[in-house]
Motif scaffolding. Sequence first.
Motif, mmCIF file in Angstrom:
data_model
loop_
_atom_site.group_PDB
_atom_site.id
_atom_site.type_symbol
_atom_site.label_atom_id
_atom_site.label_comp_id
_atom_site.label_asym_id
_atom_site.label_seq_id
_atom_site.Cartn_x
_atom_site.Cartn_y
_atom_site.Cartn_z
ATOM 1 N N ASP A 197 13.928 41.870 31.103
ATOM 2 C CA ASP A 197 14.454 43.239 31.170
ATOM 3 C C ASP A 197 15.074 43.515 32.543
ATOM 4 O O ASP A 197 16.157 44.102 32.640
ATOM 5 N N ARG A 198 14.380 43.106 33.610
ATOM 6 C CA ARG A 198 14.902 43.304 34.966
ATOM 7 C C ARG A 198 16.192 42.531 35.169
ATOM 8 O O ARG A 198 17.171 43.054 35.710
ATOM 9 N N ASN A 199 16.219 41.277 34.699
ATOM 10 C CA ASN A 199 17.427 40.470 34.856
ATOM 11 C C ASN A 199 18.585 41.049 34.055
ATOM 12 O O ASN A 199 19.733 41.051 34.522
ATOM 13 N N TRP A 200 18.312 41.547 32.854
ATOM 14 C CA TRP A 200 19.363 42.162 32.041
ATOM 15 C C TRP A 200 19.885 43.414 32.761
ATOM 16 O O TRP A 200 21.094 43.634 32.836
ATOM 17 N N GLY A 201 18.990 44.208 33.322
ATOM 18 C CA GLY A 201 19.407 45.397 34.065
ATOM 19 C C GLY A 201 20.301 45.051 35.248
ATOM 20 O O GLY A 201 21.305 45.728 35.498
ATOM 21 N N SER A 202 19.949 43.994 35.971
ATOM 22 C CA SER A 202 20.777 43.554 37.094
ATOM 23 C C SER A 202 22.155 43.112 36.632
ATOM 24 O O SER A 202 23.172 43.459 37.243
ATOM 25 N N LEU A 203 22.188 42.355 35.554
ATOM 26 C CA LEU A 203 23.473 41.905 35.009
ATOM 27 C C LEU A 203 24.335 43.084 34.566
ATOM 28 O O LEU A 203 25.540 43.115 34.822
ATOM 29 N N VAL A 204 23.733 44.056 33.921
ATOM 30 C CA VAL A 204 24.493 45.218 33.454
ATOM 31 C C VAL A 204 25.092 45.966 34.641
ATOM 32 O O VAL A 204 26.251 46.401 34.596
ATOM 33 N N GLN A 205 24.326 46.112 35.725
ATOM 34 C CA GLN A 205 24.854 46.778 36.920
ATOM 35 C C GLN A 205 26.050 46.012 37.482
ATOM 36 O O GLN A 205 27.052 46.605 37.862
ATOM 37 N N GLU A 206 25.946 44.689 37.557
ATOM 38 C CA GLU A 206 27.054 43.875 38.051
ATOM 39 C C GLU A 206 28.263 44.008 37.135
ATOM 40 O O GLU A 206 29.404 44.101 37.604
ATOM 41 N N LEU A 207 28.028 44.003 35.839
ATOM 42 C CA LEU A 207 29.120 44.121 34.880
ATOM 43 C C LEU A 207 29.843 45.462 35.006
ATOM 44 O O LEU A 207 31.069 45.525 34.856
ATOM 45 N N ARG A 208 29.107 46.522 35.279
ATOM 46 C CA ARG A 208 29.742 47.843 35.440
ATOM 47 C C ARG A 208 30.779 47.815 36.550
ATOM 48 O O ARG A 208 31.864 48.376 36.426
ATOM 49 N N VAL A 209 30.431 47.191 37.646
ATOM 50 C CA VAL A 209 31.350 47.118 38.779
ATOM 51 C C VAL A 209 32.526 46.201 38.445
ATOM 52 O O VAL A 209 33.688 46.564 38.632
ATOM 53 N N LEU A 210 32.238 45.032 37.948
ATOM 54 C CA LEU A 210 33.282 44.050 37.664
ATOM 55 C C LEU A 210 34.251 44.513 36.585
ATOM 56 O O LEU A 210 35.460 44.360 36.726
ATOM 57 N N GLN A 211 33.725 45.044 35.491
ATOM 58 C CA GLN A 211 34.578 45.405 34.365
ATOM 59 C C GLN A 211 35.615 46.445 34.758
ATOM 60 O O GLN A 211 36.782 46.327 34.389
ATOM 61 N N THR A 212 35.221 47.449 35.492
ATOM 62 C CA THR A 212 36.155 48.500 35.874
ATOM 63 C C THR A 212 37.285 47.940 36.730
ATOM 64 O O THR A 212 38.463 48.189 36.460
ATOM 65 N N GLY A 213 36.927 47.175 37.754
ATOM 66 C CA GLY A 213 37.937 46.601 38.630
ATOM 67 C C GLY A 213 38.879 45.662 37.913
ATOM 68 O O GLY A 213 40.104 45.713 38.104
ATOM 69 N N VAL A 214 38.341 44.812 37.072
ATOM 70 C CA VAL A 214 39.165 43.843 36.362
ATOM 71 C C VAL A 214 40.068 44.535 35.345
ATOM 72 O O VAL A 214 41.230 44.170 35.179
ATOM 73 N N GLN A 215 39.550 45.538 34.670
ATOM 74 C CA GLN A 215 40.370 46.250 33.698
ATOM 75 C C GLN A 215 41.513 46.995 34.387
ATOM 76 O O GLN A 215 42.630 47.024 33.865
ATOM 77 N N LEU A 216 41.254 47.573 35.553
ATOM 78 C CA LEU A 216 42.333 48.212 36.310
ATOM 79 C C LEU A 216 43.378 47.190 36.747
ATOM 80 O O LEU A 216 44.587 47.420 36.615
ATOM 81 N N LEU A 217 42.925 46.068 37.286
ATOM 82 C CA LEU A 217 43.845 45.015 37.706
ATOM 83 C C LEU A 217 44.694 44.541 36.527
ATOM 84 O O LEU A 217 45.923 44.446 36.629
ATOM 85 N N ALA A 218 44.050 44.266 35.401
ATOM 86 C CA ALA A 218 44.794 43.799 34.223
ATOM 87 C C ALA A 218 45.774 44.866 33.746
ATOM 88 O O ALA A 218 46.914 44.542 33.366
ATOM 89 N N GLY A 219 45.359 46.118 33.770
ATOM 90 C CA GLY A 219 46.249 47.201 33.350
ATOM 91 C C GLY A 219 47.498 47.280 34.217
ATOM 92 O O GLY A 219 48.621 47.399 33.702
ATOM 93 N N PHE A 220 47.305 47.196 35.534
ATOM 94 C CA PHE A 220 48.464 47.217 36.422
ATOM 95 C C PHE A 220 49.349 45.990 36.194
ATOM 96 O O PHE A 220 50.577 46.087 36.218
ATOM 97 N N LEU A 221 48.732 44.847 35.974
ATOM 98 C CA LEU A 221 49.515 43.633 35.738
ATOM 99 C C LEU A 221 50.310 43.713 34.436
ATOM 100 O O LEU A 221 51.414 43.167 34.337
ATOM 101 N N MET A 222 49.766 44.387 33.446
ATOM 102 C CA MET A 222 50.444 44.485 32.144
ATOM 103 C C MET A 222 51.769 45.244 32.227
ATOM 104 O O MET A 222 52.661 45.017 31.420
ATOM 105 N N ILE A 223 51.892 46.157 33.193
ATOM 106 C CA ILE A 223 53.134 46.929 33.279
ATOM 107 C C ILE A 223 54.206 46.253 34.134
ATOM 108 O O ILE A 223 55.355 46.675 34.124
#
Length: 186
Positions: A36-62
């Motif tokens: 449970d603790r490890n899953w929580g840590s991964l989810v926190q990391e994913l929150r940060v990564l997903q937002t940044g990567v999705q923004l980068l990909a969005g800008f690249l798409m245009i």
Amino acid sequence: MNSLPGAPRLNPITSDRDEVRWNGQARGETEVQRLDRNWGSLVQELRVLQTGVQLLAGFLMIVPFQAGFAELDDGGHVVYFVTVSAAVLAIVFLLAPISMHRFLFRRHRLAVVVTAAHRYVLLGLAMVGVATTGALVMVALAATHSVWAAAGAGASIAVLIAVLWGWIPLRVTRRLTDERSAPPTR
């Protein structure tokens, strides 16, 4: 090691039994609590990564829809395609743990989810590194119109990413493994 009465015996994320034993002794965690603790840590990391990567990909798409895109030579188009592909692959890898969690939700397979998520995040990070490097190369090329400046900027950030995200963590991991396997000194 502590375990919940009637709880299924789960495989640890790592095959390192010393780490599992340490978590049980030092933290008083059961395997389920550790997962449970490890899953929580991964989810926190994913929150940060997903937002940044999705923004980068969005800008690249245009980018292809901008007037200056047509001015890129074949090399510039290749850099763009590799960069946007890496950003999209990063999104795929970083969203995969969420999909797996949804499919295995309430099936008592958190160990599988955490292990797979760990691997997906590592692959996603590699793709983020490629996308970040490619984005910097594209910006440097557009700003300076110099292939050499763009190559230098790309090489510099690629080395920095490789050192900070790969070499240093692997070196620390190796040192810790060597310390654990070293014979005790008197």
